[in-house]
Write a protein that holds these residues in place. Structure first.
Motif, PDB file in Angstrom:
ATOM      1  N   LEU A 162       0.825  -1.208   0.000  1.00 23.19           N
ATOM      2  CA  LEU A 162       0.000   0.000   0.000  1.00 23.19           C
ATOM      3  C   LEU A 162       0.862   1.262   0.000  1.00 23.19           C
ATOM      4  O   LEU A 162       0.518   2.258  -0.652  1.00 23.19           O
ATOM      5  N   ALA A 163       1.988   1.220   0.721  1.00 23.62           N
ATOM      6  CA  ALA A 163       2.882   2.379   0.733  1.00 23.62           C
ATOM      7  C   ALA A 163       3.470   2.628  -0.650  1.00 23.62           C
ATOM      8  O   ALA A 163       3.570   3.778  -1.102  1.00 23.62           O
ATOM      9  N   LEU A 196      -4.382   5.803  -7.849  1.00 22.53           N
ATOM     10  CA  LEU A 196      -5.572   4.951  -7.960  1.00 22.53           C
ATOM     11  C   LEU A 196      -5.256   3.530  -7.489  1.00 22.53           C
ATOM     12  O   LEU A 196      -4.112   3.085  -7.577  1.00 22.53           O
ATOM     13  N   PRO A 197      -6.247   2.796  -6.989  1.00 22.77           N
ATOM     14  CA  PRO A 197      -5.977   1.422  -6.526  1.00 22.77           C
ATOM     15  C   PRO A 197      -5.645   0.507  -7.687  1.00 22.77           C
ATOM     16  O   PRO A 197      -5.839   0.839  -8.857  1.00 22.77           O
ATOM     17  N   ALA A 219      -3.360  -6.306  -1.665  1.00 20.68           N
ATOM     18  CA  ALA A 219      -3.201  -4.890  -2.002  1.00 20.68           C
ATOM     19  C   ALA A 219      -4.414  -4.369  -2.759  1.00 20.68           C
ATOM     20  O   ALA A 219      -4.825  -3.214  -2.581  1.00 20.68           O
ATOM     21  N   LEU A 220      -5.009  -5.202  -3.615  1.00 18.56           N
ATOM     22  CA  LEU A 220      -6.198  -4.801  -4.364  1.00 18.56           C
ATOM     23  C   LEU A 220      -7.388  -4.583  -3.441  1.00 18.56           C
ATOM     24  O   LEU A 220      -8.102  -3.573  -3.555  1.00 18.56           O
ATOM     25  N   ILE A 221      -7.598  -5.501  -2.501  1.00 15.67           N
ATOM     26  CA  ILE A 221      -8.756  -5.401  -1.610  1.00 15.67           C
ATOM     27  C   ILE A 221      -8.625  -4.201  -0.674  1.00 15.67           C
ATOM     28  O   ILE A 221      -9.512  -3.339  -0.592  1.00 15.67           O
ATOM     29  N   THR A 224      -8.535  -0.770  -2.552  1.00 20.86           N
ATOM     30  CA  THR A 224      -9.843  -0.302  -3.003  1.00 20.86           C
ATOM     31  C   THR A 224     -10.635   0.317  -1.860  1.00 20.86           C
ATOM     32  O   THR A 224     -11.355   1.307  -2.049  1.00 20.86           O
ATOM     33  N   MET A 225     -10.477  -0.242  -0.648  1.00 16.07           N
ATOM     34  CA  MET A 225     -11.211   0.277   0.498  1.00 16.07           C
ATOM     35  C   MET A 225     -10.707   1.647   0.929  1.00 16.07           C
ATOM     36  O   MET A 225     -11.504   2.521   1.315  1.00 16.07           O
TER      37      MET A 225
END
Length: 242
Positions: A162-163, A196-197, A219-221, A224-225
């Motif tokens: 995420l970072a 963007l995710p 990372a996708l889940i 997106t949140m």
């Protein structure tokens, strides 16, 4: 894919039609050029892995201790043409390739001779666009429901991913855009687009080629949140510093 399904609605609400034009142009280039390069790298990596033979055997030394010896033998160097043929075949079967080429061709023709698209075709394209956004959200739901755990790869790898996505990517984009001379809203649009995710297409590639699909899925889940608050923070920061 997120540039079209998520980036266009978000950036249109913030920066208007100028953002839509920039994001659309970047998405077409991504589908026609960058996707081909990424796919070729994956296929070449897959061919390199298949050209290695792994042999394991248990060896007993002079003191009677048993040791596992692993020998990796490279049979042949992967050819450049084989991955290229596979990539060309996959691109030929992908309708996004034809859509991107036709879109660029029509843009050149329309700009050169000032020809407007018929309303019936324009309406049909708009219907397909709205349907594609719905299918994209359905795909995100499927990917989200696949793993048994939301964080399938551990908290450390998830935070690291995420970072990289929300801070490393926008920072690299900002440096590149400043080096290219972009400023103002164009710079802001590029940075927000980089934040963007992940797209479900990234998970599909990782799953197909065996490249840490669990990390990409987490990372996708999570991305997106948390993407909407992050994008709002970027927007407020740009407005404050402007």
């Amino acid at each position: 894919m997120n540039s079209a399904a998520v980036g266009v609605p978000v950036l249109k609400a913030i920066y208007g039609d100028n953002a839509v034009a920039l994001v659309s142009q970047g998405y077409v280039i991504q589908q026609t050029v960058w996707s081909s390069v990424v796919m070729f790298i994956f296929e070449f990596h897959k061919a390199s892995q298949s050209s290695q033979v792994v042999d394991a055997d248990v060896v007993t030394d002079l003191e009677g201790n048993k040791q596992l010896v692993v020998v990796i033998t490279t049979t042949t160097r992967p050819s450049f043409l084989n991955p290229a043929k596979i990539v060309m075949l996959k691109l030929a079967q992908n309708p996004n390739t034809y859509a991107g080429i036709l879109g660029i061709t029509w843009a050149f023709i329309s700009n050169k001779w000032h020809i407007e698209m018929p309303r019936i075709i324009d309406g049909s394209v708009l219907i397909m666009q709205k349907a594609a956004i719905g299918c994209f959200m359905f795909t995100i739901g499927l990917v989200t429901a696949l793993p048994e755990k939301v964080i399938a790869c551990g908290s450390k790898l998830t935070v690291f991913g995420l970072a990289l996505r929300f801070f490393g990517g926008p920072a690299a984009m900002a440096v590149g855009c400043r080096a290219a001379g972009l400023h103002g809203d164009n710079l802001h649009i590029a940075v927000i687009q980089a934040a963007l995710p992940l797209s479900p297409l990234a998970y599909a590639y990782a799953k197909q080629y065996g490249l840490h699909a669990d990390v990409i899925c987490s990372a996708l889940i999570i991305g997106t949140m948390v993407s909407l608050p992050v994008l709002i923070v970027y927007f407020l920061a740009f407005e404050y510093w402007s």
